[in-house]
Design an enzyme around this catalytic site. Sequence first.
Site, short mmCIF file in Angstrom:
data_model
loop_
_atom_site.label_atom_id
_atom_site.label_comp_id
_atom_site.label_asym_id
_atom_site.label_seq_id
_atom_site.Cartn_x
_atom_site.Cartn_y
_atom_site.Cartn_z
CB SER A 140 -25.48 3.13 8.90
OG SER A 140 -24.74 2.14 8.21
CE1 TYR A 169 -25.17 6.25 4.38
CE2 TYR A 169 -23.69 4.50 5.12
CZ TYR A 169 -24.97 5.00 4.98
OH TYR A 169 -26.04 4.29 5.43
#
Length: 261
Positions: free
Chosen positions: A143, A156
């Site tokens: 990401s 995350y």
Amino acid sequence: MDQWNGSTAVVTGASSGIGAEFAAALAQRQCNLVLVARREDRLRELATRIEGEYGVQVRVVSADLSLRSEVDRLAQTLAASGTPIDVLVNNAGFATHGGFSDQDAARMNDEVAVNVAAVVALTRALLPGMVSRGRGAVVNIASTAAFQPIPFMAVYGATKAFVLSFTEALWGELEGTGVDALALCPGATDTEFFDVAGEAASVGKRQTPAQVVATAMRALDQRRQPPSVVSGCANRWSSRLPLLLPRRATIRVTRKLVGAK
């Protein structure tokens, strides 16, 4: 990766979004598929559509990758099938949003299990076979969150930083073996991700899953395949900013962008 036709690919988190798009893109190149997710009904719908449209073989395996027993069962199922796995797309993952001290501990443990532990375990299970055959590809979904700490999404961001570093290291180990490793780094993407993480976690214009997967496939098709790729021009620029800003400034910017809204 060369010679997609007739290979077999495993795609986790395949029931929707980027995972479903990867399944379609690989099937278009005549890859047979093993689709993995928790929602078996969604997987079977996708499998029926892909088989009808592309004429490839599609197998469905329902598994909760937050449970190590389920990850091990999946690996054993793949080994017992006798079908060599040529491509692994570790796409399954999710995010939690909010102050770290306020988050549910069990939920954060599941986040690490799916985003990190399952990625490592499945890669370890399938990579040796690829290396021994001298062909294959491992695509791990990282990401743009991997490039800097993310206050209010601390776990995350850390899991995706792990995925990026892990995959790039594999790329270095695998160079010359005929096996590719690629970390795909999307920014905000129009998927069910934000149904779980919440809209506050969305930063910038969203890409479509098709755009994100097309970025990965182009990278895999390059003669000199890169260790990682960021999807989207704006995302590529934003991923470079942490290299230019002082660390404290970077953290403050991300805190403002992703903080509780």
